[in-house]
Design a protein around this motif. Structure first.
Motif, mmCIF file in Angstrom:
data_model
loop_
_atom_site.group_PDB
_atom_site.id
_atom_site.type_symbol
_atom_site.label_atom_id
_atom_site.label_comp_id
_atom_site.label_asym_id
_atom_site.label_seq_id
_atom_site.Cartn_x
_atom_site.Cartn_y
_atom_site.Cartn_z
ATOM 1 N N ILE A 1 0.834 -1.200 0.000
ATOM 2 C CA ILE A 1 0.000 0.000 0.000
ATOM 3 C C ILE A 1 0.871 1.255 0.000
ATOM 4 N N ILE A 2 1.894 1.256 0.837
ATOM 5 C CA ILE A 2 2.809 2.400 0.885
ATOM 6 C C ILE A 2 3.437 2.640 -0.474
ATOM 7 N N GLU A 3 3.899 1.566 -1.110
ATOM 8 C CA GLU A 3 4.544 1.695 -2.414
ATOM 9 C C GLU A 3 3.562 2.153 -3.486
ATOM 10 N N ALA A 4 2.285 1.751 -3.369
ATOM 11 C CA ALA A 4 1.278 2.198 -4.329
ATOM 12 C C ALA A 4 1.076 3.709 -4.233
ATOM 13 N N VAL A 5 0.984 4.222 -3.009
ATOM 14 C CA VAL A 5 0.817 5.669 -2.815
ATOM 15 C C VAL A 5 2.035 6.421 -3.354
ATOM 16 N N VAL A 6 3.232 5.907 -3.061
ATOM 17 C CA VAL A 6 4.454 6.574 -3.511
ATOM 18 C C VAL A 6 4.555 6.536 -5.035
ATOM 19 N N ALA A 7 4.152 5.409 -5.647
ATOM 20 C CA ALA A 7 4.188 5.312 -7.112
ATOM 21 C C ALA A 7 3.233 6.317 -7.749
ATOM 22 N N ALA A 8 2.042 6.474 -7.160
ATOM 23 C CA ALA A 8 1.092 7.452 -7.680
ATOM 24 C C ALA A 8 1.615 8.872 -7.493
ATOM 25 N N TYR A 9 2.244 9.126 -6.367
ATOM 26 C CA TYR A 9 2.873 10.431 -6.100
ATOM 27 C C TYR A 9 3.941 10.738 -7.151
#
Length: 267
Positions: free
Chosen positions: A250-258
């Protein structure tokens, strides 16, 4: 007939904002004009909401109070070229993901510009909107922007430096939550539940948890600890989630979208 609120782009988010503004009677249908290139979409918006429509962006940009940009970021330069010479100077609200204030303000010189990031739950009045004011924004502009986006949920003012992070979290987050709900339902089916029952249980579980956390002001970890009894079913499931890298995914998904938001801003 004068236009108080102009919208360039008649997509899903524009419609969500439009519908809530009309429901709250912040604007009347005759106050609003939407420019949209697709004739079928124009006809739908006009017949459904009673607003005026046009294929000419200049008509929307001639609004006296607010101009909402609700187009794809890649279309901004084309739209700006078509607006050259428009004299009116409404407050400009941009929901273009990744497009910085500097670029918006260069395209709308001498205008107050606010960069906005709403999300999909705005459609049902439960959105989360972040706003970042530009250099020419006055207190009355901020008040107006808050009034508009409070109609679709909650509003948080942030510095522009955080807007890409907002995009990664609340802008893209509904898709991540939808995947969670789908996965919970699939898990229920795998455990033997009929699909309709599993889907209903998954949806209400996520909804109820979110409402409970909001109203109780508990930290999510506190709620997790309340539900997790020694040697019980929940800790068995939490252990499997941790083994699968649930949190980090989940953390990596948010960072990828950022990061993608930042890339769009540079394109």
């Amino acid at each position: 007939m004068s236009t108080r609120f102009g919208i360039i782009g008649g997509g899903v988010m524009a419609e969500a904002i439009l519908s809530r503004l009309l429901d709250r009677k912040l604007y009347l249908p005759e106050d609003i004009l939407i420019s949209e290139p697709q004739a079928q979409r124009r006809e739908f918006l006009a017949s459904t909401y009673g607003v005026r429509v046009s294929e000419d962006n200049r008509q929307a940009a001639s609004a006296s109070e607010v101009l909402l940009l609700a187009i794809k970021p890649q279309a901004l330069d084309t739209v700006l070229t078509g607006l050259l010479g428009v004299m009116e100077k409404p407050l400009v609200l941009s929901i273009l993901a990744g497009v910085p204030l500097s670029r918006l303000e260069s395209g709308f010189p001498d205008r107050a510009v606010i960069r906005v990031m709403p999300n999909t739950p705005a459609t049902v009045g439960e959105g989360m909107t972040a706003i970042a004011p530009g250099r020419r924004v006055e207190p009355q502009h901020l008040d107006l922007a808050r009034d508009i986006f409070t109609a679709v949920g909650e509003v948080e003012e942030v510095p522009e430096s955080l807007m890409d992070a907002v995009t990664g979290l609340s802008g893209s987050g509904p898709a991540f939550v939808a995947i969670l709900i789908e996965a919970l339902a699939d898990g229920g089916v795998a455990a033997g539940l009929p699909r309709p029952v599993a889907a209903r249980l998954a949806l209400q579980t996520v909804l109820g948890t979110a409402v409970f956390l909001k109203e109780s002001q508990l930290h999510p970890a506190q709620l997790k600890d309340r539900v997790t009894s020694p040697g019980g079913t929940t800790i068995a499931g939490v252990t499997r989630l941790e083994k699968g890298g649930y949190r980090s995914a989940i953390i990596e998904a948010v960072v990828a979208a950022y990061q993608r938001s930042r890339e769009l801003g540079r394109s």
